[in-house]
Design a protein around this motif. Structure first.
Motif, PDB file in Angstrom:
ATOM      1  N   PRO A   1      31.741  34.517  33.155  1.00  0.00           N
ATOM      2  CA  PRO A   1      32.626  35.691  33.255  1.00  0.00           C
ATOM      3  C   PRO A   1      32.054  36.709  34.241  1.00  0.00           C
ATOM      4  CG  PRO A   1      31.340  35.782  31.238  1.00  0.00           C
ATOM      5  CD  PRO A   1      31.037  34.460  31.868  1.00  0.00           C
ATOM      6  N   VAL A   2      32.796  36.984  35.281  1.00  0.00           N
ATOM      7  CA  VAL A   2      32.380  37.947  36.306  1.00  0.00           C
ATOM      8  C   VAL A   2      33.432  39.044  36.374  1.00  0.00           C
ATOM      9  CG1 VAL A   2      31.823  38.298  38.731  1.00  0.00           C
ATOM     10  CG2 VAL A   2      31.205  36.136  37.620  1.00  0.00           C
ATOM     11  N   LEU A   3      33.003  40.272  36.131  1.00  0.00           N
ATOM     12  CA  LEU A   3      33.922  41.409  36.208  1.00  0.00           C
ATOM     13  C   LEU A   3      33.873  41.975  37.624  1.00  0.00           C
ATOM     14  CD1 LEU A   3      33.175  43.300  32.863  1.00  0.00           C
ATOM     15  CD2 LEU A   3      34.677  41.358  33.288  1.00  0.00           C
TER      16      LEU A   3
ATOM     17  N   PHE B   1      25.545  29.909  40.858  1.00  0.00           N
ATOM     18  CA  PHE B   1      26.538  29.490  39.870  1.00  0.00           C
ATOM     19  C   PHE B   1      27.835  30.285  39.965  1.00  0.00           C
ATOM     20  CE2 PHE B   1      22.714  28.728  36.813  1.00  0.00           C
ATOM     21  CZ  PHE B   1      22.376  27.572  37.502  1.00  0.00           C
ATOM     22  N   HIS B   2      27.795  31.451  40.553  1.00  0.00           N
ATOM     23  CA  HIS B   2      28.952  32.353  40.515  1.00  0.00           C
ATOM     24  C   HIS B   2      28.962  33.224  41.764  1.00  0.00           C
ATOM     25  CE1 HIS B   2      26.301  35.788  39.767  1.00  0.00           C
ATOM     26  NE2 HIS B   2      25.604  34.959  39.011  1.00  0.00           N
ATOM     27  N   ALA B   3      30.106  33.747  42.098  1.00  0.00           N
ATOM     28  CA  ALA B   3      30.206  34.714  43.186  1.00  0.00           C
ATOM     29  C   ALA B   3      29.700  36.070  42.703  1.00  0.00           C
ATOM     30  CB  ALA B   3      31.654  34.834  43.647  1.00  0.00           C
ATOM     31  N   PRO B   4      29.152  36.893  43.579  1.00  0.00           N
ATOM     32  CA  PRO B   4      28.773  38.251  43.173  1.00  0.00           C
ATOM     33  C   PRO B   4      30.014  39.029  42.721  1.00  0.00           C
ATOM     34  CG  PRO B   4      27.772  37.673  45.286  1.00  0.00           C
ATOM     35  CD  PRO B   4      28.776  36.608  44.982  1.00  0.00           C
ATOM     36  N   PRO B   5      29.844  40.011  41.841  1.00  0.00           N
ATOM     37  CA  PRO B   5      30.989  40.795  41.371  1.00  0.00           C
ATOM     38  C   PRO B   5      31.575  41.722  42.427  1.00  0.00           C
ATOM     39  CG  PRO B   5      28.956  41.665  40.477  1.00  0.00           C
ATOM     40  CD  PRO B   5      28.604  40.392  41.165  1.00  0.00           C
ATOM     41  N   ILE B   6      30.858  41.907  43.523  1.00  0.00           N
ATOM     42  CA  ILE B   6      31.361  42.682  44.649  1.00  0.00           C
ATOM     43  C   ILE B   6      30.728  42.107  45.915  1.00  0.00           C
ATOM     44  CG2 ILE B   6      29.526  44.430  44.451  1.00  0.00           C
ATOM     45  CD1 ILE B   6      31.601  46.524  45.362  1.00  0.00           C
TER      46      ILE B   6
ATOM     47  N   ARG C   1      27.892  41.468  31.042  1.00  0.00           N
ATOM     48  CA  ARG C   1      28.405  40.416  31.910  1.00  0.00           C
ATOM     49  C   ARG C   1      28.172  40.835  33.358  1.00  0.00           C
ATOM     50  NH1 ARG C   1      34.254  40.714  29.299  1.00  0.00           N
ATOM     51  NH2 ARG C   1      33.512  42.882  29.222  1.00  0.00           N
ATOM     52  N   LEU C   2      28.258  39.895  34.235  1.00  0.00           N
ATOM     53  CA  LEU C   2      28.093  40.190  35.655  1.00  0.00           C
ATOM     54  C   LEU C   2      29.140  41.213  36.084  1.00  0.00           C
ATOM     55  CD1 LEU C   2      27.606  36.477  36.327  1.00  0.00           C
ATOM     56  CD2 LEU C   2      25.937  38.149  37.162  1.00  0.00           C
ATOM     57  N   GLY C   3      28.703  42.300  36.701  1.00  0.00           N
ATOM     58  CA  GLY C   3      29.614  43.338  37.147  1.00  0.00           C
ATOM     59  C   GLY C   3      29.965  44.373  36.105  1.00  0.00           C
ATOM     60  N   GLU C   4      29.421  44.261  34.897  1.00  0.00           N
ATOM     61  CA  GLU C   4      29.755  45.201  33.825  1.00  0.00           C
ATOM     62  C   GLU C   4      28.781  46.382  33.834  1.00  0.00           C
ATOM     63  OE1 GLU C   4      30.953  45.046  29.074  1.00  0.00           O
ATOM     64  OE2 GLU C   4      29.794  43.400  29.949  1.00  0.00           O
ATOM     65  N   TRP C   5      29.332  47.581  33.825  1.00  0.00           N
ATOM     66  CA  TRP C   5      28.500  48.782  33.904  1.00  0.00           C
ATOM     67  C   TRP C   5      27.723  49.012  32.610  1.00  0.00           C
ATOM     68  CZ3 TRP C   5      27.363  51.513  38.111  1.00  0.00           C
ATOM     69  CH2 TRP C   5      28.241  51.491  39.208  1.00  0.00           C
ATOM     70  N   VAL C   6      26.475  49.441  32.769  1.00  0.00           N
ATOM     71  CA  VAL C   6      25.645  49.915  31.668  1.00  0.00           C
ATOM     72  C   VAL C   6      25.215  51.329  32.011  1.00  0.00           C
ATOM     73  CG1 VAL C   6      23.480  49.624  30.401  1.00  0.00           C
ATOM     74  CG2 VAL C   6      24.810  47.605  31.068  1.00  0.00           C
ATOM     75  N   ASP C   7      25.532  52.282  31.133  1.00  0.00           N
ATOM     76  CA  ASP C   7      25.205  53.683  31.346  1.00  0.00           C
ATOM     77  C   ASP C   7      24.119  54.083  30.343  1.00  0.00           C
ATOM     78  OD1 ASP C   7      25.215  56.585  31.264  1.00  0.00           O
ATOM     79  OD2 ASP C   7      27.141  56.525  32.296  1.00  0.00           O
TER      80      ASP C   7
END
Length: 379
Positions: A94-96, A151-156, A358-364
């Protein structure tokens, strides 16, 4: 008969000599490609010679690692082509997708948030600055078009990132230092903070010297109101197979007016992490490497397993542990999701706060994060 045999031996010798010459020339040509970097020279080499970690032409660890035995090398070769580990995800991860428009406005003057790009690569906003940790956007982590594929594309996309203020590089291995990413980021004005020796690579790739801060352990630089400190770690380095550990490696401690974070880089466990915690902690977020470990002491000494990763988080006095260096490349002999499973078990036992974005998911750092076991759905 003897004359015919002599002529045959002469022709065979000439052919083999020519073949060896061609192979040597081809090898020299390949190793001269820019992706292999450049050696230290001049004032840079003089700095290395004056550094206590530089001995006999290479950098060393404060706590020496176990040498790799011939038996261990043989075991690695066998395991590379055998074993029943599920080393690659059986389904897409899962890539966001990160919206570039959401990054267009300046970061908050007080805040710490981050999203995971993949492997060790992470985008961080800290008290008004934008930073990248070991940015790797390449499809393969290799100097040639072979080797581990992501394994996956970067989220951006790299081109969609805003201008980056600081790029922190932990060491020069291909899964942490991406030549093409460096060139693109440099062309947009990013400053690079690197361990001693890596500046030679960057300069060969066209990065202006004015954009390079080359540091040794415990040195610090100030960018705006943020202090960037190169801190010890236990690893090794090298892009050229002929030379081991020709450049220094480091972890990074970044201290803003209101927040601070720690990035372990690649490392084995060592007592110096407690020193980092005592001198510079506590850290609001600790980005800790958890994957690509073992088997054998020589590997574990420079690539700690998950249980020791949790201990590093505790040693540096991290408040929230953000695990990195897993689930992007097949670099070790374990299941692709084993690192996070073992990390979660140990974090639960130790009572620390572990986030599993998940990849691309923000952590604050200032907001609650609801972690999920998203890897369990990748079947």
């Amino acid at each position: 008969m003897r004359s015919r045999l002599a002529r045959w031996l002469l022709r065979a010798t000439v052919f083999l000599a020519a073949l060896v010459a061609v192979l040597v020339a081809a090898g020299w040509t390949v190793l001269s490609l820019p992706q292999f970097g450049a050696p230290m020279a001049g004032p840079r080499l003089a700095r290395a010679l004056a550094n206590p970690q530089y001995k006999d032409g290479r950098f060393t660890n404060l706590e020496p690692e176990t040498p790799t035995s011939t038996a261990a090398l043989g075991d690695y070769i066998v395991r590379q082509f055998s074993g029943n580990e599920v080393r690659e995800p059986p389904a897409p991860l899962p890539v966001l997708a990160v919206d570039k428009a959401a990054l267009a406005s300046a970061p908050a003057p007080s805040g710490l948030r981050a999203f995971w790009i993949g492997h060790a690569s992470t985008y961080v906003e800290l008290d008004g600055l934008r930073l990248l940790l070991d940015p790797v956007f390449a499809e393969r982590v290799s100097p040639l078009p072979v080797g581990p594929r992501r394994f996956h594309a970067p989220p951006i996309a790299l081109a969609d990132l805003p201008r980056i203020d600081a790029v922190l590089i932990s060491h020069d291995h291909y899964d942490h230092l991406d030549m093409d990413a460096v060139r693109q980021l440099a062309s947009r004005g990013a400053r690079f903070y690197v361990p001693l020796g890596i500046g030679a690579h960057l300069e060969r790739w066209g990065v202006p010297a004015a954009q390079i801060e080359e540091m040794v352990w415990w040195q610090q630089r100030t960018l705006g109101k943020v202090q960037i400190v190169a801190t010890p770690t236990r690893h090794y380095s090298g892009r050229d197979p002929r030379h081991r550990s020709p450049t220094l490696w480091s972890s990074w401690s970044v201290i803003g007016p209101q927040h601070r974070f720690f990035y372990s880089g690649d490392t084995g466990y060592s007592k110096h992490f407690k020193d980092i915690g005592e001198r510079l902690g506590p850290f609001d977020i600790a980005f800790i490497k958890i994957g690509a470990y073992g088997p054998g002491a020589s590997w574990v000494d420079i690539h700690m397993p998950p249980e020791q990763a949790v201990q590093v988080h505790r040693d540096v006095r991290g408040k929230r542990m953000f695990p990195v260096h897993w689930s992007t490349f097949n670099l070790a002999y374990h299941d692709w999701d084993e690192p996070i499973r073992r990390t979660l078990d140990e974090a639960t036992r130790a009572g620390i706060e572990l986030v599993t974005p998940r990849l691309g998911e923000w952590v604050d750092a200032d907001r609650e994060f609801k972690s999920t076991r998203w890897w369990e759905a990748v079947r």
